[in-house]
Design an enzyme around this catalytic site. Structure first.
Site, PDB file in Angstrom:
ATOM      1  N   GLN A   1       0.818  -1.221   0.000  1.00 28.03           N
ATOM      2  CA  GLN A   1       0.000   0.000   0.000  1.00 28.03           C
ATOM      3  C   GLN A   1       0.847   1.265   0.000  1.00 28.03           C
ATOM      4  OE1 GLN A   1      -3.079  -0.014  -0.607  1.00 28.03           O
ATOM      5  NE2 GLN A   1      -3.682  -2.125  -0.174  1.00 28.03           N
TER       6      GLN A   1
ATOM      7  N   THR B   1       8.601 -19.505 -16.541  1.00 26.70           N
ATOM      8  CA  THR B   1       8.747 -18.469 -17.559  1.00 26.70           C
ATOM      9  C   THR B   1       8.056 -17.193 -17.124  1.00 26.70           C
ATOM     10  OG1 THR B   1       8.803 -20.142 -19.294  1.00 26.70           O
ATOM     11  CG2 THR B   1       8.297 -17.889 -19.980  1.00 26.70           C
TER      12      THR B   1
ATOM     13  N   CYS C   1      -9.518  -8.633   0.433  1.00 27.16           N
ATOM     14  CA  CYS C   1      -8.603  -9.769   0.272  1.00 27.16           C
ATOM     15  C   CYS C   1      -9.221 -11.084   0.684  1.00 27.16           C
ATOM     16  CB  CYS C   1      -7.335  -9.531   1.088  1.00 27.16           C
ATOM     17  SG  CYS C   1      -7.658  -9.308   2.850  1.00 27.16           S
TER      18      CYS C   1
END
Length: 385
Positions: free
Chosen positions: A184, A243, A330
């Site tokens: 944040q 990758t 969240c």
């Protein structure tokens, strides 16, 4: 429902910036694997390394010490482990210290067993109790292993900024390792890992205007590192196999470049935040703004309206075209009591509303918020009559 939408939830995810979008589109035109040695592969590698420099610059760090991840949660999971190494030598970490108001990604202890995790209290404003930290560091048995302290730089709900310089000095004196969740803080206040504020910073792309699905760990050096969380082909200097997501990383880098350039606008954002707060207390004299007297991010307001549940108010705002949060975003859309408020001793409120703004937020957005709040209060008055 209102035709125009007002977005006031930047702490959950900032809008994708034009620069990040353009960088991603350009990167998507490169089909090659960045680990390939041919020309096309080198083109992809160049995109990744440019982004690495841009992310490093946001934290005033060394590009060689930036490791890309799929996001901040993966970064925290990687760092919160008992298994470290100092160069090639294994290093045991026997205890983890976190804050009771931390994000769940650190609060839950990562790969430490619960009996090896200590949760420190915060005061009524959400600031870490340094006396508790000092006591825990002093009592730690160094012969059993090192201590790891993982604390949020700035809280995702309240925006309260921790005294990181003091915390870093205490951890350093105790010979410990300090991880700062700077998700944040990045792009809202200046970060400088070169000044000893932490051993590791955790960053997230989508909090600063980049795409979701990209994050980074920025370390102060390359000798002390956790064991790899993902093993495989040796990408990211062997720290994180797989990758690289070239397009997401490109967008992250562009967003980091823009975020650093916008830091000078933070005082303007803080003044706009203060106008939001003035409107809240003017319309709702009994409103409580949490952490208001503590150092805070310039963009965040966390408030409760007595007599109105946060979930109810959030829905009412949404129906008026205003997007804000009832706490953190969240927990897969779940709404419930805030552990942050509980840690601050304000658990009786159950929940609160979070307004988090950005550089795009305008006077028109403020007016939309005020209009929605005025309607909410009027409805409450009618019900109470």
């Amino acid at each position: 429902m209102a035709a125009r939408r007002t977005y006031l939830d930047h702490n959950a995810s900032a809008p994708l910036s034009d620069g990040a979008r353009a960088a991603m589109v350009d990167a998507l035109a490169i089909d090659a694997n960045p680990s390939s040695v041919h020309t096309e592969g080198r083109d992809a590698r160049r995109v990744v390394e440019t982004a690495r420099r841009e992310v490093a610059a946001l934290a005033n760090g060394d590009p060689a010490n930036v490791v890309f991840t799929s996001g901040a949660t993966e970064a925290a999971s990687w760092l919160l482990t008992p298994n470290w190494r100092m160069g090639r030598a294994p290093l045991n970490v026997s205890r983890l210290i976190v804050s009771a108001a931390d994000h769940p990604a650190t609060l839950n202890g990562g790969h430490f067993s619960p009996d090896r995790v200590t949760r420190l209290s915060v005061d009524a404003d959400g600031v870490l109790r340094l006396d508790e930290l000092a006591s825990e560091l002093a009592s730690h048995d160094r012969s059993a292993g090192q201590v790891l302290v993982a604390i949020h730089f700035a809280n995702n709900e309240t925006g309260v900024v921790q005294p990181v310089a003091k915390i870093a000095a205490m951890v350093r004196e105790a010979g410990g390792i300090l991880v700062l969740d700077a998700v944040q803080a990045a792009g809202r206040i200046a970060l400088d890992i070169s000044d000893g504020c932490a051993d590791f910073l955790i960053l997230s792309s989508h909090k600063i205007g980049g795409p979701k699905g990209a994050g980074a760990v920025v370390s102060a050096g390359g000798v002390l590192m956790p064991e790899p969380l993902i093993r495989g082909g040796g990408q990211e200097h062997g720290h994180r196999a797989g990758t690289e997501n070239v397009a997401a990383i490109a967008g992250f880098g562009a967003a980091a470049h823009e975020a650093k350039a916008r830091l000078s606008n933070s005082p303007d954002i803080a003044r706009l935040r203060d106008r939001f707060e003035a409107a809240i207390v003017d319309l709702v004299p009994g409103a409580v703004i949490f952490g208001r007297v503590a150092p805070r991010l310039p963009n965040t307001t966390y408030f409760a309206i007595p007599g109105i549940k946060a979930e109810t108010a959030q829905i009412a705002f949404d129906l008026e075209g205003v997007a804000l949060s009832a706490g953190s975003a969240c927990s897969s859309g779940k709404v419930g009591p805030s552990h942050v408020l509980a840690a601050m001793g304000h658990g009786a409120y159950g929940g609160a509303l979070r307004v988090s703004i950005g550089h795009q937020t305008s006077d028109e957005d403020l007016a939309a918020f005020v209009g929605a709040l005025r309607k909410l209060i009027a409805r409450r008055a009618v019900k109470a009559a």
